[in-house]
Design a protein around this motif. Structure first.
Motif, PDB file in Angstrom:
ATOM      1  N   TYR A 144       0.817  -1.214   0.000  1.00 38.72           N
ATOM      2  CA  TYR A 144       0.000   0.000   0.000  1.00 38.72           C
ATOM      3  C   TYR A 144       0.851   1.263   0.000  1.00 38.72           C
ATOM      4  O   TYR A 144       0.418   2.297  -0.508  1.00 38.72           O
ATOM      5  CB  TYR A 144      -0.959  -0.038   1.187  1.00 38.72           C
ATOM      6  N   THR A 145       2.056   1.198   0.530  1.00 41.50           N
ATOM      7  CA  THR A 145       2.961   2.341   0.431  1.00 41.50           C
ATOM      8  C   THR A 145       3.348   2.586  -1.022  1.00 41.50           C
ATOM      9  O   THR A 145       3.616   3.722  -1.419  1.00 41.50           O
ATOM     10  CB  THR A 145       4.220   2.096   1.274  1.00 41.50           C
ATOM     11  N   PHE A 146       3.360   1.520  -1.806  1.00 38.93           N
ATOM     12  CA  PHE A 146       3.627   1.649  -3.234  1.00 38.93           C
ATOM     13  C   PHE A 146       2.368   2.000  -4.019  1.00 38.93           C
ATOM     14  O   PHE A 146       2.402   2.817  -4.940  1.00 38.93           O
ATOM     15  CB  PHE A 146       4.205   0.324  -3.752  1.00 38.93           C
ATOM     16  N   PHE A 147       1.249   1.392  -3.649  1.00 34.69           N
ATOM     17  CA  PHE A 147       0.060   1.452  -4.484  1.00 34.69           C
ATOM     18  C   PHE A 147      -0.787   2.708  -4.257  1.00 34.69           C
ATOM     19  O   PHE A 147      -1.362   3.250  -5.211  1.00 34.69           O
ATOM     20  CB  PHE A 147      -0.790   0.201  -4.229  1.00 34.69           C
ATOM     21  N   VAL A 148      -0.894   3.182  -3.014  1.00 38.39           N
ATOM     22  CA  VAL A 148      -1.733   4.347  -2.724  1.00 38.39           C
ATOM     23  C   VAL A 148      -1.282   5.592  -3.494  1.00 38.39           C
ATOM     24  O   VAL A 148      -2.128   6.313  -4.047  1.00 38.39           O
ATOM     25  CB  VAL A 148      -1.786   4.612  -1.205  1.00 38.39           C
ATOM     26  N   PRO A 149       0.016   5.895  -3.565  1.00 36.11           N
ATOM     27  CA  PRO A 149       0.411   7.061  -4.378  1.00 36.11           C
ATOM     28  C   PRO A 149      -0.033   6.954  -5.832  1.00 36.11           C
ATOM     29  O   PRO A 149      -0.469   7.941  -6.429  1.00 36.11           O
ATOM     30  CB  PRO A 149       1.940   7.063  -4.256  1.00 36.11           C
ATOM     31  N   GLY A 150       0.077   5.757  -6.416  1.00 38.78           N
ATOM     32  CA  GLY A 150      -0.381   5.587  -7.781  1.00 38.78           C
ATOM     33  C   GLY A 150      -1.872   5.819  -7.912  1.00 38.78           C
ATOM     34  O   GLY A 150      -2.346   6.440  -8.876  1.00 38.78           O
ATOM     35  N   MET A 151      -2.640   5.344  -6.931  1.00 36.13           N
ATOM     36  CA  MET A 151      -4.083   5.555  -6.954  1.00 36.13           C
ATOM     37  C   MET A 151      -4.438   7.031  -6.784  1.00 36.13           C
ATOM     38  O   MET A 151      -5.424   7.517  -7.341  1.00 36.13           O
ATOM     39  CB  MET A 151      -4.746   4.725  -5.855  1.00 36.13           C
TER      40      MET A 151
ATOM     41  N   HIS B 191       6.726  10.715 -14.281  1.00 36.56           N
ATOM     42  CA  HIS B 191       7.571  11.398 -13.310  1.00 36.56           C
ATOM     43  C   HIS B 191       6.744  11.909 -12.132  1.00 36.56           C
ATOM     44  O   HIS B 191       7.233  11.959 -10.999  1.00 36.56           O
ATOM     45  CB  HIS B 191       8.304  12.560 -13.986  1.00 36.56           C
ATOM     46  N   VAL B 192       5.496  12.278 -12.391  1.00 41.48           N
ATOM     47  CA  VAL B 192       4.616  12.707 -11.300  1.00 41.48           C
ATOM     48  C   VAL B 192       4.341  11.540 -10.359  1.00 41.48           C
ATOM     49  O   VAL B 192       4.399  11.681  -9.135  1.00 41.48           O
ATOM     50  CB  VAL B 192       3.295  13.277 -11.859  1.00 41.48           C
ATOM     51  N   VAL B 193       4.045  10.368 -10.928  1.00 38.94           N
ATOM     52  CA  VAL B 193       3.806   9.173 -10.110  1.00 38.94           C
ATOM     53  C   VAL B 193       5.045   8.836  -9.279  1.00 38.94           C
ATOM     54  O   VAL B 193       4.951   8.545  -8.075  1.00 38.94           O
ATOM     55  CB  VAL B 193       3.414   7.978 -11.000  1.00 38.94           C
ATOM     56  N   ASP B 194       6.222   8.886  -9.900  1.00 44.31           N
ATOM     57  CA  ASP B 194       7.463   8.598  -9.171  1.00 44.31           C
ATOM     58  C   ASP B 194       7.673   9.587  -8.032  1.00 44.31           C
ATOM     59  O   ASP B 194       8.144   9.215  -6.949  1.00 44.31           O
ATOM     60  CB  ASP B 194       8.658   8.653 -10.130  1.00 44.31           C
ATOM     61  N   ALA B 195       7.332  10.862  -8.263  1.00 47.55           N
ATOM     62  CA  ALA B 195       7.525  11.876  -7.229  1.00 47.55           C
ATOM     63  C   ALA B 195       6.599  11.634  -6.037  1.00 47.55           C
ATOM     64  O   ALA B 195       7.014  11.766  -4.877  1.00 47.55           O
ATOM     65  CB  ALA B 195       7.287  13.265  -7.812  1.00 47.55           C
ATOM     66  N   VAL B 196       5.346  11.284  -6.306  1.00 42.31           N
ATOM     67  CA  VAL B 196       4.403  11.034  -5.209  1.00 42.31           C
ATOM     68  C   VAL B 196       4.836   9.800  -4.421  1.00 42.31           C
ATOM     69  O   VAL B 196       4.798   9.787  -3.186  1.00 42.31           O
ATOM     70  CB  VAL B 196       2.973  10.873  -5.752  1.00 42.31           C
ATOM     71  N   ARG B 197       5.288   8.760  -5.129  1.00 41.63           N
ATOM     72  CA  ARG B 197       5.764   7.570  -4.427  1.00 41.63           C
ATOM     73  C   ARG B 197       7.016   7.878  -3.602  1.00 41.63           C
ATOM     74  O   ARG B 197       7.182   7.377  -2.484  1.00 41.63           O
ATOM     75  CB  ARG B 197       6.075   6.459  -5.443  1.00 41.63           C
TER      76      ARG B 197
END
Length: 272
Positions: A77-84, A227-233
């Motif tokens: 979830y630490t990986f998946f929630v930012p993507g969501m 890059h936005v997804v990577d930044a949020v993660r």
């Protein structure tokens, strides 16, 4: 020469001149309150908008647990929630323009045109509604992630949500501009689907792009949303000094400025 001082009668209305900033804020708030009342009368879109990422979180998140350890994340979830969160900002906000098409068809946009309201405020008021809706959905998603075992620093979550708000504002502004350009749901819907499908698959929202072929990774590297997804993660992982965060924040700001400029220009042209 005698100077006579006169005072206004008590029943004389006092006219207060408003500055341009005060007038802009007033116009934007009026539009925002009207849009918010419309949403509250029919909250189905808010509920539907948050159900999709929640279902992904509940059904798809557990499938990632065997994979996330390879990428240095504490849990799925630490990986998946930012993507969501980014998916929520992209997909939810990109459909905001459909309501504007309905308003244009009913004559609401034309009625606003004949008022002295600031043309940019007509867009900003709608963006305020979209951003408030996105914030509520994002907070629900983050709270559910913590309840399911996500571990992330509070300041990292705040930064990740802020980036989500910016990318969501960019998509909402672009959606409104596209709506006033096409003026047709039949044209706008396939255009959005055509844009969103590669964005969803190549931004690493569902799975890390390192699992794909090299040519897919090369294409993904030129997509700003990746890059936005990577930044949020990265922010959720508590890492604030890497290049991923720098590029993600930079692309988020660029997309937001360009989309708001496009939306503002479209509203001014439509209402000129």
């Amino acid at each position: 020469m005698t100077t006579t001082l006169t005072t206004p009668r008590p029943d004389t209305p006092l006219v207060v001149e408003r500055g341009p900033v005060a007038s802009f804020v007033r116009d934007a708030v009026i539009v925002f309150r009207r849009q918010l009342r419309m949403n509250l009368r029919n909250p189905a879109w808010v509920i539907i908008g948050v159900l999709q990422p929640v279902l992904y979180l509940l059904l798809f998140g557990p499938l990632l647990e065997p994979l996330v350890a390879e990428f240095g994340f504490a849990n799925a979830y630490t990986f998946f929630v930012p993507g969501m969160l980014v998916q929520l900002g992209l997909f939810g906000a990109f459909f905001a323009g459909f309501g504007l098409i309905a308003e244009w068809r009913e004559g609401v946009v034309e009625a606003e045109r004949v008022t002295p309201a600031n043309r940019t405020a007509l867009l900003v008021g709608r963006l305020m509604r979209d951003e408030l809706q996105l914030l509520v959905q994002a907070l629900i998603l983050v709270a559910l992630g913590f309840a399911m075992g996500m571990r992330a620093p509070v300041h990292g979550v705040v930064l990740g949500v802020a980036l989500t708000m910016l990318i969501g504002g960019a998509c909402a502004a672009a959606s409104n501009a596209l709506a006033l350009t096409t003026k047709s749901e039949d044209v706008m819907a396939p255009m959005i689907n055509m844009i969103m499908m590669p964005v969803l698959l190549l931004s690493g929202i569902l799975l890390p792009m390192t699992l794909g072929a090299q040519w897919l990774q090369t294409i993904a590297d030129v997509m700003p949303t990746k890059h936005v997804v990577d930044a949020v993660r990265t922010s959720f992982a508590g890492e604030f000094a890497g290049s991923m965060l720098f590029w993600g924040v930079g692309w988020t700001l660029v997309l937001f400025v360009l989309a708001v400029w496009w939306g503002t220009a479209t509203f001014r042209r439509e209402n000129s």
